[in-house]
Each structure stands twice: as structure tokens, then as C-alpha cells.
Design an enzyme around this catalytic site. Structure first.
Site, PDB file in Angstrom:
ATOM      1  N   TYR A 141      78.214  26.608  66.125  1.00 41.83           N
ATOM      2  CA  TYR A 141      79.139  25.722  66.080  1.00 41.83           C
ATOM      3  C   TYR A 141      78.369  23.686  66.949  1.00 41.83           C
ATOM      4  CZ  TYR A 141      82.595  27.849  63.465  1.00 41.83           C
ATOM      5  OH  TYR A 141      83.151  28.171  62.528  1.00 41.83           O
ATOM      6  N   LYS A 191      71.836  39.000  65.987  1.00 42.32           N
ATOM      7  CA  LYS A 191      70.740  38.929  64.952  1.00 42.32           C
ATOM      8  C   LYS A 191      69.396  39.419  65.872  1.00 42.32           C
ATOM      9  CE  LYS A 191      69.641  39.713  61.465  1.00 42.32           C
ATOM     10  NZ  LYS A 191      69.620  40.261  60.034  1.00 42.32           N
ATOM     11  N   ASP A 223      74.734  41.931  60.557  1.00 43.15           N
ATOM     12  CA  ASP A 223      74.907  42.161  58.379  1.00 43.15           C
ATOM     13  C   ASP A 223      75.249  43.667  58.756  1.00 43.15           C
ATOM     14  OD1 ASP A 223      72.269  43.131  60.434  1.00 43.15           O
ATOM     15  OD2 ASP A 223      71.508  42.845  58.334  1.00 43.15           O
ATOM     16  N   ASP A 247      83.429  34.080  63.490  1.00 38.92           N
ATOM     17  CA  ASP A 247      84.587  33.457  63.065  1.00 38.92           C
ATOM     18  C   ASP A 247      84.344  33.822  61.672  1.00 38.92           C
ATOM     19  OD1 ASP A 247      85.949  31.105  61.508  1.00 38.92           O
ATOM     20  OD2 ASP A 247      83.904  30.794  60.983  1.00 38.92           O
ATOM     21  N   ASP A 251      87.410  36.818  59.911  1.00 42.53           N
ATOM     22  CA  ASP A 251      87.928  37.058  58.621  1.00 42.53           C
ATOM     23  C   ASP A 251      88.299  38.196  58.312  1.00 42.53           C
ATOM     24  OD1 ASP A 251      88.936  33.532  58.538  1.00 42.53           O
ATOM     25  OD2 ASP A 251      87.998  33.590  56.574  1.00 42.53           O
TER      26      ASP A 251
HETATM   27  C1  IPM Z   1      88.356  29.454  62.604  1.00 40.12           C
HETATM   28  C2  IPM Z   1      88.687  28.897  61.656  1.00 40.12           C
HETATM   29  C3  IPM Z   1      88.142  26.866  62.323  1.00 40.12           C
HETATM   30  C4  IPM Z   1      86.418  27.011  62.366  1.00 40.12           C
HETATM   31  C5  IPM Z   1      87.461  25.785  61.631  1.00 40.12           C
HETATM   32  C6  IPM Z   1      89.015  25.171  61.120  1.00 40.12           C
HETATM   33  C7  IPM Z   1      87.112  25.062  62.274  1.00 40.12           C
HETATM   34  O1  IPM Z   1      87.794  28.718  60.650  1.00 40.12           O
HETATM   35  O2  IPM Z   1      89.360  29.191  64.028  1.00 40.12           O
HETATM   36  O3  IPM Z   1      88.255  30.864  62.718  1.00 40.12           O
HETATM   37  O4  IPM Z   1      85.731  27.576  61.636  1.00 40.12           O
HETATM   38  O5  IPM Z   1      86.625  28.015  64.285  1.00 40.12           O
HETATM   39 MG    MG Z   2      87.752  31.077  61.050  1.00 37.84          MG
END
Ligand code: IPM
Ligand code: MG
Length: 366
Positions: A141, A191, A223, A247, A251
Site C-alpha cells: 500500500y 508468500k 493462497d 485486506d 473480506d
Molecule cells: C479496508 C478498505 C480500505 C483498504 C480502502 C477503502 C482503502 O478496503 O479498510 O479494508 O484497502 O484498506
Molecule cells: Mg478492504
């Protein structure tokens, strides 16, 4: 006691879910006799519209001079032009960097009542209770070079995955510290079969593990970790991972809990009480892991639980209000047990209520 909180609702469903988190915070104030002084600031897309920047100076100042930050979400199709000079996401990334919030804690739990809201088979979800510790101020990032340019042979783009020894050691240590208070299993995700930065990550994780003989350390390739999170999620206790890996995996992990709308997060400059917290007065940030959900924004159907649970983490980590944090978490469990649901977690049962109704019943149980 008196506590100051900077509230940054952001874009999309951000303001809707943050309004419910502050509603529940007001209930805590009333029941426990505290006083929370809220200051609001603009950030993200709406700040670009009003100030031309995703993090206006006055918002940055509010963030530096506060007890804690409660954050909604930023982004949306209106600001998605890939060639735009400023992006809403710059707002949250700048705050994380500015305040040194390198440790992002994302607890993942499965409420028994929501097992049928998840597409994963119910027997796999029993006993799921993990915390993902995502490195938040380095890695892919933030490291430079990071840019796009034109060459004689076409356009190019570069991002850099670089870590220093110190950056890896402090996040891995945060993982060990958390694991000490839990099931004592730390899964370090990397990785290392391909990436040099991961080979360094693995080496340092092994070195730090010498200080935590009671914690079992395992290394899992990212992975494979993505697969195991679905195949055997109850295995995991604490997972520590690079920024981007964390990140993506969170999700994915949110699917276990039934909805993205359920997961809270705490972004800290060090674990409370640990040596990582060297800043004189560290400010931490609390935000749901979900985004702005433009497809449902403004309809009153967003799930406020991730934001409300983030506020509970704020009470715990920034203000040391453990009983109050528990009261909020118990109120959430209570209304789920009673059958209140926003559409994302409705499955085939439950009473579908609006964002504000769900926030209201949770506040009512404090
Ligand atoms: C998260 C989000 C953020 C990230 C975005 C909105 C920049 O996806 O907090 O997980 O990638 O960190
Ligand atoms: Mg995110």
C-alpha cells in the site's frame, strides 16, 4: 469521565451506520454516566467535493487532537475516475500513516443465529473465533516507488512491496501478544515461496517467536490461507499478515460471519500496554471493514453492526471501558438472538428492520 471522539462518517452508507454507532454511544453515556464529546469532520469523496482534498487540514487536526476516531467509509463511483489526481481512499490511508496506526485488528466471529446467513456449510462455522492482525502502514500500500508513467513502449505502473525488519517485528509481536490472551496459535501469512519480503517476514516471525514459547507459530502461504479460511475456519486463532494480504483475507473472512456489514476493526499505534505504544498519547481509529456500498446507500438498509462493534472496540482499547464495551457487544448478540435483521443477514428468517431501527433496538438494550 469525559472523553473526546472525532467522528468521520465519510461517504455512501458511512454516515448511516455511524449515526447508529453514535446513537448507541449516547446510550452508553446515559447508562454509565460518562460524557462523550463528539467533533465531526469531513473526509473522502465529500471532502474532495467541498475542499478539493480527501483529508482537509481541519480534519487532520481533529484527528490529532482527540481521544479516538470513529470512522465510517470512503469512496464511490462519483470519484472513481482512474486518472483523477485525488481519490477518496487517500483520506483514510493518510490518517493511518499520519497517526502510525500499523496494527489493524479485525475480529471475526460467527453468531450462532447467523449461521444460516453464510453461504458456508453450518458445521464448518461452529467455533469460528479469530482475529486477523493486518499490517496497516507499510507493504504494497505504501512503499515507494509507486507511480504510473508513459514510456516509448507503452504505459507502465509500479507498486512496491518493501518492509523493514522493525516494521515486521512490531506487527508480528502484536500478533503474539494477542495470541497470548487467546488460544495461543499464531498463523503468519506470507508468500515466502515467491516474495523476498515474505522470506524476511518469515525469518523475523521465527525470531520473535523465541520471546513467546507458549504460542505455537505456523507459517501459511497466502493462497493456501485463502483456501483454509473456507475449508477449516475454526482452526484459526490469530492471523498476522501483510497489508494487502490482510485486506483481501478479511473480506473473505467476513463471509463466515454472514455479511461484510458485521465486521468491526481497530487500527492502533501499538497494543494497549505493549512497548509498541511509544507515542506520548496515541490516537487510535475504529472503522467497520466494509466500504461505502453505493448500491444501497441512502435506502436505510445498511447493516450498522460493524460500525457499532467498532465503537465497542473504541471503548475497550482507547478508553479502557471494558464493561461498557461488553454491554455494547452483549446488546448486539441480544438483538440478533431476538431475530432483528437487516436484509444482508436476513437469510430465510428474522424480522427485517431498517438501519435506524436496528441501531435503536441495540441502543435500547444498553
Ligand atoms: C479496508 C478498505 C480500505 C483498504 C480502502 C477503502 C482503502 O478496503 O479498510 O479494508 O484497502 O484498506
Ligand atoms: Mg478492504
Amino acid at each position: 469521565m469525559n472523553y473526546s471522539v472525532t467522528v468521520l462518517p465519510g461517504d455512501g452508507v458511512g454516515p448511516e451506520v455511524i449515526a447508529e454507532a453514535t446513537k448507541v454511544l449516547k446510550a452508553v453515556e446515559g447508562q454509565f454516566g460518562h460524557s462523550f464529546d463528539l467533533s465531526y469532520g469531513s473526509v473522502g469523496g465529500n471532502a474532495i467535493d467541498s475542499h478539493g482534498t480527501a483529508l482537509p487540514d481541519e480534519t487532520a487536526e481533529l484527528c490529532e487532537n482527540t481521544g479516538a476516531i470513529l470512522f465510517g467509509a470512503v469512496g464511490g463511483p462519483k470519484w472513481d475516475d482512474p486518472s483523477a489526481a485525488v481519490r477518496p481512499e487517500d483520506g483514510i490511508l493518510a490518517i493511518r500513516k499520519m497517526l502510525g496506526l500499523f496494527a489493524n485488528l479485525r475480529p471475526v466471529r460467527v453468531y450462532p443465529e447467523l449461521i444460516n446467513s453464510s453461504p458456508i456449510k453450518p458445521h464448518l462455522l461452529e467455533g469460528v473465533d479469530m482475529v486477523v492482525v493486518r499490517e496497516l502502514t507499510g507493504g504494497l500500500y505504501f512503499a515507494t516507488p509507486k507511480r504510473r508513467w508513459q514510456t516509448s513502449r507503452g504505459r507502465r505502473g509500479v507498486d512496491t512491496l518493501r518492509y523493514t525488519e522493525a516494521e515486521i517485528a512490531r506487527i508480528v509481536r502484536a500478533g503474539f501478544e494477542l495470541a497470548m490472551g487467546r488460544r495461543k496459535l499464531l498463523t503468519s501469512v506470507d508468500k515466502a515461496n515467491v516474495l523476498e519480503s515474505s522470506r524476511l517476514w518469515r525469518e523475523i516471525a521465527d525470531e520473535v517467536s523465541a520471546d513467546y514459547p507458549d504460542v505455537e507459530l505456523e507459517h501459511v502461504l497466502v493462497d493456501n490461507a485463502a483456501m483454509q479460511l473456507i475449508r477449516n475456519p475454526a482452526h484459526f486463532d490469530v492471523i498476522v499478515a501483510e497489508n494487502t494480504f490482510g485486506d483481501i483475507l478479511t473480506d473473505e473472512a467476513s463471509v463466515l460471519s454472514g455479511s461484510m456489514g458485521m465486521l468491526p476493526s481497530a487500527s492502533l499505534a501499538g497494543l494497549p500496554g505493549s512497548s509498541g505504544r511509544r507515542r506520548r498519547r496515541a490516537v487510535s481509529l475504529y472503522e467497520p471493514i466494509h466500504g461505502t456500498a453505493p448500491d444501497i446507500a441512502g435506502q436505510g438498509v445498511a447493516n450498522p453492526i460493524g460500525a457499532i462493534l467498532s465503537m465497542a472496540l473504541m471503548l475497550r482499547y482507547s478508553f479502557g471501558l471494558e464493561d461498557e464495551a461488553r454491554a455494547v457487544e452483549d446488546a448486539v448478540s441480544g438483538v440478533l438472538a431476538e431475530g432483528y435483521r437487516t436484509p444482508d443477514i436476513a437469510g430465510d428468517s428474522g424480522d427485517i428492520v431498517s438501519t435506524t431501527e436496528l441501531g435503536g433496538v441495540i441502543a435500547g438494550r444498553i
